[in-house]
Enzyme design. Sequence first.
Site, PDB file in Angstrom:
ATOM      1  N   GLU A 153       0.873  -1.183   0.052  1.00 16.57           N
ATOM      2  CA  GLU A 153      -0.186   0.127  -0.066  1.00 16.57           C
ATOM      3  C   GLU A 153       0.979   1.063   0.180  1.00 16.57           C
ATOM      4  OE1 GLU A 153      -2.571   0.643   3.594  1.00 16.57           O
ATOM      5  OE2 GLU A 153      -3.670   1.912   2.450  1.00 16.57           O
ATOM      6  N   HIS A 189      -4.779   8.561   0.571  1.00 17.77           N
ATOM      7  CA  HIS A 189      -3.258   8.817   0.329  1.00 17.77           C
ATOM      8  C   HIS A 189      -3.160   9.187  -1.127  1.00 17.77           C
ATOM      9  CE1 HIS A 189      -2.122   7.218   3.965  1.00 17.77           C
ATOM     10  NE2 HIS A 189      -2.754   5.631   3.916  1.00 17.77           N
ATOM     11  N   HIS A 212      -8.875   1.003  -0.966  1.00 16.17           N
ATOM     12  CA  HIS A 212      -9.248   1.587   0.213  1.00 16.17           C
ATOM     13  C   HIS A 212      -9.729   2.794  -0.086  1.00 16.17           C
ATOM     14  CE1 HIS A 212      -6.368  -0.681   3.549  1.00 16.17           C
ATOM     15  NE2 HIS A 212      -7.498  -1.213   3.378  1.00 16.17           N
ATOM     16  N   GLU A 247     -11.874   2.655   5.032  1.00 17.75           N
ATOM     17  CA  GLU A 247     -10.885   2.858   6.057  1.00 17.75           C
ATOM     18  C   GLU A 247     -10.995   4.331   6.336  1.00 17.75           C
ATOM     19  OE1 GLU A 247      -6.498   1.300   6.815  1.00 17.75           O
ATOM     20  OE2 GLU A 247      -6.659   2.960   5.354  1.00 17.75           O
TER      21      GLU A 247
END
Length: 273
Positions: A153, A189, A212, A247
């Site tokens: 990730e 992110h 995610h 998440e």
Amino acid sequence: MKASFVVSLQKTRFEAVGFDENLVSTAFVLQRLGYEGIELAIRDPDVVEEGTIHDVLKETGLVIPAIGTGQAFLEEGLSLSSLNPQIRKRAIERVKRHIALSSSFGSFVIIGLIRGRLPQEERKKKKAVELFKESLRECGAFARSKNVKLVIEPLNRYELNFLNTLEETATFLSSLGMPNIGILADSFHMNIEEKDFRESLLKVKDLLWHFHVADSNRWAPGFGHLDFGVIFETLQEIGYQGFVSAEILQKPDFHRAAEQTIAHLRKWVSREE
Ligand code: LER
Ligand code: MN
């Protein structure tokens, strides 16, 4: 695409996960809301009751698309790139426990924070990257023997200082040459690190195995300013058929965050009857 929700099995300082002592009731809430998966964040698989988890899956029909390992770094400082051989060894052993657990659920094992932060000094940094590769090779080979796949990730620069973008991660993986390791993209992110959601996803399409989802502020989708139309249309365009796992911060609370997520994404994620 199918929806899932990230839940921690242990109390953690990481806030973007659901947590409840009672896994059964959490799983039933998710199942009733239309989720098909429950992703588990697990600090230490040795303190997890595997049988109970199997029972919960059987009762709810949920599956576990992925198992997260980051808490072993956050709470215990274990790191696959550590220059300290003891710490590195413990990190590898821990990830192998995650892999063994995942093999009975058919889940991916996530390699995120457990990569550790690299030292600033150039020579040490290079060394740490090499050590990470070595650790990952060992974990990847063990995973292959258990029929498990790993996903790396990319994380934003404020959490880790290497493998921050999807493209960087794809390049790293091609230098590694292990076909049972792919990529997990996280919209939170990506919003910090990627120039363009669509372009970035297209570049790594063959390696994108897990996703995610969170809004720009890590609240539930729709509570921030990300354009999920672009993200999901791209996922459809590349034929992504995996899970999208929320998440997210439990704001205003777990139930409403889970409800908001599925309501906002309903157009793209649907339960297959
Ligand atoms: C874990 O999936 C993640 O996204 C990281 O931010 C962990 O801190
Ligand atoms: Mn994530």
